[in-house]
Design a protein around this motif. Structure first.
Motif, short mmCIF file in Angstrom:
data_model
loop_
_atom_site.label_atom_id
_atom_site.label_comp_id
_atom_site.label_asym_id
_atom_site.label_seq_id
_atom_site.Cartn_x
_atom_site.Cartn_y
_atom_site.Cartn_z
N ARG A 11 0.86 -1.19 0.11
CA ARG A 11 -0.02 -0.08 0.12
C ARG A 11 0.81 1.26 0.21
O ARG A 11 2.14 1.10 0.33
CB ARG A 11 -0.88 0.08 1.12
CG ARG A 11 -0.46 0.45 2.51
CD ARG A 11 0.02 -1.15 3.10
NE ARG A 11 -0.63 -1.97 3.50
CZ ARG A 11 -0.29 -3.33 3.18
NH1 ARG A 11 1.16 -3.67 2.85
NH2 ARG A 11 -0.96 -4.37 3.37
N HIS A 12 0.25 2.34 -0.52
CA HIS A 12 1.12 3.44 -0.35
C HIS A 12 0.56 4.37 0.64
O HIS A 12 -0.62 4.77 0.67
CB HIS A 12 1.05 4.22 -1.82
CG HIS A 12 1.85 3.54 -2.96
ND1 HIS A 12 2.98 3.82 -3.44
CD2 HIS A 12 1.61 2.13 -3.35
CE1 HIS A 12 3.55 3.08 -4.20
NE2 HIS A 12 2.72 2.01 -4.24
N ILE A 13 1.33 5.23 1.57
CA ILE A 13 0.89 5.97 2.52
C ILE A 13 1.41 7.25 2.31
O ILE A 13 2.73 7.65 2.28
CB ILE A 13 1.51 5.26 3.94
CG1 ILE A 13 0.92 3.88 3.94
CG2 ILE A 13 1.11 5.92 5.14
CD1 ILE A 13 -0.46 3.34 4.52
N SER A 64 -5.02 6.25 5.75
CA SER A 64 -3.98 6.08 6.85
C SER A 64 -4.42 7.01 8.15
O SER A 64 -3.88 6.71 9.47
CB SER A 64 -2.50 6.44 6.65
OG SER A 64 -2.46 7.56 5.96
N THR A 68 -7.04 5.14 10.05
CA THR A 68 -6.67 3.72 10.38
C THR A 68 -6.13 3.37 11.91
O THR A 68 -5.52 4.19 12.15
CB THR A 68 -5.64 3.31 9.45
OG1 THR A 68 -6.33 3.38 7.88
CG2 THR A 68 -5.41 1.73 9.61
N TRP A 95 -4.12 1.66 13.62
CA TRP A 95 -2.65 0.75 13.37
C TRP A 95 -2.60 -0.34 14.37
O TRP A 95 -1.53 -1.25 14.14
CB TRP A 95 -1.61 1.49 13.15
CG TRP A 95 -1.79 2.48 11.73
CD1 TRP A 95 -2.26 3.76 11.85
CD2 TRP A 95 -1.66 2.04 10.70
NE1 TRP A 95 -2.13 4.04 10.45
CE2 TRP A 95 -1.80 3.22 9.66
CE3 TRP A 95 -1.32 0.66 9.96
CZ2 TRP A 95 -1.55 3.15 8.20
CZ3 TRP A 95 -1.00 0.81 8.73
CH2 TRP A 95 -1.57 1.82 7.85
N CYS A 112 -6.00 -2.81 9.58
CA CYS A 112 -5.01 -1.84 9.24
C CYS A 112 -4.33 -2.35 7.82
O CYS A 112 -3.97 -1.64 7.05
CB CYS A 112 -4.11 -1.53 10.34
SG CYS A 112 -3.24 -2.60 10.75
N GLY A 160 -4.88 1.88 2.10
CA GLY A 160 -3.94 2.54 1.34
C GLY A 160 -4.22 4.11 0.95
O GLY A 160 -5.66 4.15 1.20
N ASP A 161 -3.41 4.92 0.67
CA ASP A 161 -3.78 6.31 0.28
C ASP A 161 -3.64 6.43 -1.10
O ASP A 161 -2.87 5.65 -1.86
CB ASP A 161 -3.07 7.46 1.05
CG ASP A 161 -3.14 7.27 2.53
OD1 ASP A 161 -4.10 6.64 3.10
OD2 ASP A 161 -2.01 7.29 3.37
N THR A 166 -7.92 1.75 -1.50
CA THR A 166 -8.03 3.13 -1.26
C THR A 166 -9.46 3.87 -1.24
O THR A 166 -9.39 5.07 -1.83
CB THR A 166 -7.25 3.77 -2.33
OG1 THR A 166 -7.82 3.44 -3.71
CG2 THR A 166 -5.53 3.39 -2.27
#
Ligand code: ACO
Length: 338
Positions: free
Chosen positions: A42-44, A156, A159, A161, A167, A171-172, A296
């Protein structure tokens, strides 16, 4: 008259977090996440990056692509931005609680000085609803010609965590489309939108609204974050994705072969596989990218649309179906002649 998708764009935060990265800090594993969800990474968003930042980037990317490809007559970004009548943002992680609308912040950054801007918030179904809303508003007034529709999320930020059950899923990112009203046929053919409010508690961010407002002096032990009943959402998702595809085929008198591609909300590969099985649809008919971006939310469909558009996976004239679901509970789909 048709409401056409002229161009697409996306914004993906550079920070990539793999399943192994998560397994290093919590009790999970790449094997569990992949086998239960199909997600690999995932991209954060970086600290301080909000939905409007990613949404703006995706919208600007869509406008630049339209200019670079000669899809519009305008010569530069400033000229093109000034022709936009509407900016509709689908999001469940807006920059600010309640107001201002995050779309207004994007409007300002984009220099879309003639655009009305507002948010549509139906959790992960937001982009599907936003696309239909924008198209209907373009159709309603002859003076309106162009809209930018965006799905942007910084999940994020909401979320939990410490909850491994949810979690690892999120993703973003952001995706955007430029819509234009043109003579002729095609474009957005039809949308199906639906809700089942009986499941309102299955995906919820409880704190901060008028039901549970913050109280003066309150000690906050946990920041407000997504609570999810995974099993209930899973069952709802499989049912509504299947039914929505069936309804489009049935009510629009289409065969599966008429669809070039189905772009589902990228929540979980197993949900898509269950729909494939129930409807006897080959896996290649569905586009998936959750392996790289995870879920996302409202950004997942426009990100996928942009990838498919730019890679040539969908071409002018193709019939494309989006289908998704989310909190509410909500669901829907858009049938688009590309
Ligand atoms: N790593 C390792 N083990 C885990 C993890 C994890 N990340 N998460 C849960 N587990 C464990 C559980 O603790 C449980 O262990 P136990 O048997 O010892 O009690 C076991 O794995 C099984 O847990 P389940 O919750 O039953 O797992 P399931 O197979 O149902 O998968 C999942 C869970 C992936 C969340 C699934 O229910 C799902 O995909 N639901 C839909 C969720 C969804 O789509 N949400 C988003 C929609 S809306 C939106 O997009 C915002």
């Amino acid at each position: 008259m048709a409401i056409k998708v002229v161009s697409t764009g996306r914004a993906i935060p550079p920070k990539r977090v793999t399943n192994e990265d998560l397994a290093a800090v919590m009790d999970t594993s790449d094997e569990w996440i992949r086998s239960h969800t199909g997600i690999g990474a995932r991209h954060i968003a970086a600290e301080g990056v909000a939905a409007s930042d990613l949404g703006f980037e995706a919208a600007e990317d869509a406008l630049r692509y339209a200019l670079d490809q000669g899809l519009v007559a305008e010569k530069n970004l400033e000229e093109l931005a000034a022709t936009i009548d509407l900016i509709v943002l689908g999001s469940s992680t807006q920059d600010y609680y309640s107001h201002p609308a995050t779309a207004c912040i994007i409007q300002h950054k984009l220099g879309a000085v003639n655009a009305a801007a507002f948010d549509v918030t139906v959790a992960c179904s937001s982009f599907i609803y936003a696309l239909e809303t924008a198209a209907a508003l373009l159709a309603a007034d002859t003076r309106r010609k162009r809209a930018v529709v965006i799905g942007a999320e910084v999940l994020s930020a909401i979320t939990n965590w410490e909850d491994r059950g949810s979690c690892v899923l999120f993703g973003d990112g952001a995706g955007a489309v430029l819509l234009e009203k043109r003579d002729g046929a095609g474009g957005l053919v039809r949308s199906i939108l639906g809700s089942d409010g009986s499941g309102w508690e299955h995906l919820i961010l409880r704190r901060g609204g008028s039901r549970n407002p913050w109280k003066k002096g309150e000690v906050v032990e946990q920041v407000p974050c997504i609570e999810m009943n995974g099993h209930a959402v899973y069952n709802f998702a499989v049912t509504v994705i299947t039914k929505t595809i069936e309804r489009f085929l049935d009510e629009e008198h289409l065969a599966l072969e008429d669809l070039a591609l189905i772009i589902p909300h990228q929540a979980n590969g197993r949900i898509i596989q269950a729909a494939e099985k129930r409807l006897n649809i080959p896996a290649e008919k569905f586009y998936t990218n959750m392996e790289e971006y995870a879920n996302t939310s409202s950004a997942s469909i426009p990100i996928a649309l942009d990838e498919c558009n730019r890679s040539g996976k969908i071409k002018r004239g193709d019939l494309v179906l989006t289908v998704g679901f989310g909190g509410g509970l909500s669901y829907g789909g858009n049938l688009i002649r590309w």
